[in-house]
Scaffold this active site. Structure first.
Site, PDB file in Angstrom:
ATOM      1  N   ARG A   1      -7.049  -3.355   1.540  1.00 23.82           N
ATOM      2  CA  ARG A   1      -6.735  -3.276   3.129  1.00 23.82           C
ATOM      3  C   ARG A   1      -7.686  -2.316   3.814  1.00 23.82           C
ATOM      4  O   ARG A   1      -7.978  -2.647   5.006  1.00 23.82           O
ATOM      5  CB  ARG A   1      -5.415  -2.664   3.348  1.00 23.82           C
ATOM      6  CG  ARG A   1      -4.990  -2.478   4.619  1.00 23.82           C
ATOM      7  CD  ARG A   1      -3.172  -2.491   4.620  1.00 23.82           C
ATOM      8  NE  ARG A   1      -2.611  -1.086   4.343  1.00 23.82           N
ATOM      9  CZ  ARG A   1      -1.340  -0.953   4.731  1.00 23.82           C
ATOM     10  NH1 ARG A   1      -0.652  -1.744   5.219  1.00 23.82           N
ATOM     11  NH2 ARG A   1      -0.931   0.473   4.530  1.00 23.82           N
TER      12      ARG A   1
ATOM     13  N   LYS B   1       4.033  -5.552  11.052  1.00 21.33           N
ATOM     14  CA  LYS B   1       3.113  -5.632  12.105  1.00 21.33           C
ATOM     15  C   LYS B   1       1.877  -6.637  11.703  1.00 21.33           C
ATOM     16  O   LYS B   1       1.278  -7.387  12.269  1.00 21.33           O
ATOM     17  CB  LYS B   1       2.519  -4.521  12.688  1.00 21.33           C
ATOM     18  CG  LYS B   1       3.629  -3.595  13.303  1.00 21.33           C
ATOM     19  CD  LYS B   1       3.267  -2.407  13.791  1.00 21.33           C
ATOM     20  CE  LYS B   1       4.389  -1.437  14.447  1.00 21.33           C
ATOM     21  NZ  LYS B   1       3.821  -0.311  15.089  1.00 21.33           N
TER      22      LYS B   1
ATOM     23  N   ALA C   1      -3.902   2.382   7.295  1.00 23.47           N
ATOM     24  CA  ALA C   1      -4.523   1.337   7.830  1.00 23.47           C
ATOM     25  C   ALA C   1      -3.788   0.298   7.910  1.00 23.47           C
ATOM     26  O   ALA C   1      -4.112  -1.078   7.661  1.00 23.47           O
ATOM     27  CB  ALA C   1      -5.696   0.874   7.114  1.00 23.47           C
ATOM     28  N   GLY C   2      -2.458   0.439   8.078  1.00 22.65           N
ATOM     29  CA  GLY C   2      -1.539  -0.753   8.250  1.00 22.65           C
ATOM     30  C   GLY C   2      -1.354  -1.298   9.735  1.00 22.65           C
ATOM     31  O   GLY C   2      -2.523  -0.895  10.492  1.00 22.65           O
ATOM     32  N   GLY C   3      -0.427  -1.712  10.073  1.00 21.55           N
ATOM     33  CA  GLY C   3      -0.306  -2.469  11.439  1.00 21.55           C
ATOM     34  C   GLY C   3      -0.334  -1.300  12.622  1.00 21.55           C
ATOM     35  O   GLY C   3      -1.364  -1.705  13.557  1.00 21.55           O
TER      36      GLY C   3
ATOM     37  N   ASP D   1       0.757  -0.946  20.570  1.00 24.46           N
ATOM     38  CA  ASP D   1       0.715   0.445  19.881  1.00 24.46           C
ATOM     39  C   ASP D   1      -0.515   1.324  20.176  1.00 24.46           C
ATOM     40  O   ASP D   1      -0.217   2.535  20.649  1.00 24.46           O
ATOM     41  CB  ASP D   1       0.791   0.085  18.334  1.00 24.46           C
ATOM     42  CG  ASP D   1       2.049   0.106  17.844  1.00 24.46           C
ATOM     43  OD1 ASP D   1       3.017   0.316  18.437  1.00 24.46           O
ATOM     44  OD2 ASP D   1       2.265  -0.609  16.711  1.00 24.46           O
TER      45      ASP D   1
ATOM     46  N   THR E   1       8.117  -3.974  14.168  1.00 24.99           N
ATOM     47  CA  THR E   1       7.615  -2.375  13.436  1.00 24.99           C
ATOM     48  C   THR E   1       7.478  -2.638  12.289  1.00 24.99           C
ATOM     49  O   THR E   1       7.421  -3.476  11.485  1.00 24.99           O
ATOM     50  CB  THR E   1       8.687  -1.580  14.222  1.00 24.99           C
ATOM     51  OG1 THR E   1       8.294  -0.222  13.936  1.00 24.99           O
ATOM     52  CG2 THR E   1      10.063  -1.668  13.798  1.00 24.99           C
TER      53      THR E   1
ATOM     54  N   GLY F   1       5.727  11.421  18.044  1.00 21.48           N
ATOM     55  CA  GLY F   1       5.647   9.825  18.227  1.00 21.48           C
ATOM     56  C   GLY F   1       6.242   9.541  19.368  1.00 21.48           C
ATOM     57  O   GLY F   1       5.778   8.148  19.871  1.00 21.48           O
TER      58      GLY F   1
END
Lengths: 263, 263
Positions: free
Chosen positions: A163, A73, A135-137, A110, A69, A246
């Site tokens: 990124r 990621k 725009a991460g994992g 995810d 997590t 979530g």
């Protein structure tokens, strides 16, 4: 839950911070109900130590897999020997599995979990315009899954321009004409706005974007699970928007994890 | 036992093999009864990978300690930043603790647990002649504890002459005139003979020494916990000798572990 003995198989969940993670509390009771002698253990790996921690865990002979997590990621993808197409496209992995030959395979659940959770709550994204903030994992995986689920247009935003551009270029090549990206979220014409940043994990975090800029029919989704009601979701509800928490993203991943690990 | 959540503190038990270890089954229920949110997890670390596994685990921020069993007790001493006197003297550690400054301290509780278990069963070693077979991690720790508990003479044996001579020299310096060592066990005048080798863990292992050579009043002790009744103990009972199993050594260490880890 299952009593841990010497023959118990071990799975690690890597994150930083770690205290908020929900997967052990969801997955371990499922394993116990099935009579599977395996346990998922939280592993707090600071980013600077991630490689050393993962390389150590990969040598543990009774450890068969890892979940990953925030914020690991993207890095996790590089610590596997191979990855699924969707994980490569997202540039992100949230699960690593040991193969019989000792090599490691990465995948990400995810995005699929998020879309299933969203659809299950009556907000199917097909034909909609979506804005993914972060725009991460997790954001990358969710973007891929939303495109696969048929969104008309996907807009990405992130405060890290490198990124953002890397992900935009990869997704534009795979889904031509359907992907845009700017540093600031493009909210005015979004049917769906998704927080895929870690903002909201800490009580004093600012909201990740301004719900006031969204149209009145928009759905606001958060990937933060702890707290269940983030500032963002509270602000969305206060404006009369539909708020999607979530928890369903993870709940819809549990069966996928069990399949992936062969449990 | 305790439900594992994101805030659960983690302890690792390292060994090879691992399926036979008993400490998780003994310690986890104690932690659960006390309401301590911590869990002991078996970690199967092959000898060639021990350093990489331990260096990885030492970077895990929610992992506060490790227990160490066969065959890693000597190597574990070198993976700590400091050690207790008895651990240095034994050349062996079975517990490593993270200090607040992030360094690691080693200690060994095998010897103390063994002597307490032996005394609790009515076989106090003071003034007796003891023969310890196996100069590895557990045997070294047991030898130190038997000398501290006042045995008149301690004889060591091991099939590895370098390991045996190293331990003999260190113990002779600390306990002059009370320590002997030969490759073959010296059983004819022993009041107490201890198996401190791994022989007996596997069903087809030969007995570690010949109970027929012992005097009729001797006590035969085994450190093997699984199976509870080893071939050695069965042979001792068949000859009418008193047999002392492995379980009390561990049972008498549980409180010491909890104290050491501040749990």
């Amino acid at each position: 839950m299952t009593e841990i003995g010497g023959a118990t198989r071990v799975y690690a969940l890597l994150g930083d911070p770690i205290a908020q993670v929900r997967a052990p509390g969801l997955l371990n009771p499922v394993l116990a109900r099935r009579g599977t002698d395996a346990v998922l253990v939280p592993v707090h790996a600071p980013p600077a130590d991630l490689t050393q921690v993962v390389r150590g865990l990969q040598r543990v002979a009774n450890l068969d897999g890892m979940l990953v997590t925030v914020p690991h990621k993207a890095a996790a993808l590089d610590l596997a020997d191979r990855a699924s197409d969707r994980a490569r496209l997202a540039g992100s992995a949230n699960a690593l599995r040991r193969e019989p030959d000792g090599t490691w395979t990465a995948d990400t659940f995810d995005g699929d979990g998020f879309v299933r959770g969203l659809a299950g709550a009556g907000h199917h994204p097909r034909g909609r315009r979506a804005c993914v903030v972060g725009a991460g994992g997790a954001g990358s995986a969710i973007a891929v899954a939303l495109l696969d689920a048929g969104v008309a247009h996907l807009h990405l935003s992130d405060t890290d321009p490198d990124r953002l551009e890397t992900l935009r270029r990869r997704l534009s090549a795979a889904y031509p004409g359907r992907v845009g990206a700017t540093a600031r979220p493009r909210l005015a014409d979004a049917d769906l706005a998704v927080n895929a940043t870690p903002l909201g994990l800490r009580p004093d975090d600012p909201p990740p974007f301004a719900v006031a800029e969204l149209p009145a029919h928009a759905v606001v989704a958060d990937i933060i699970m702890t707290p269940a009601e983030t500032l963002l979701l509270a602000q969305a509800r206060a404006r009369g928007l539909r708020a999607h928490p979530g928890e369903p993203m993870l709940a819809h991943q549990i069966d996928a994890y069990l399949d992936f690990f062969g449990l």
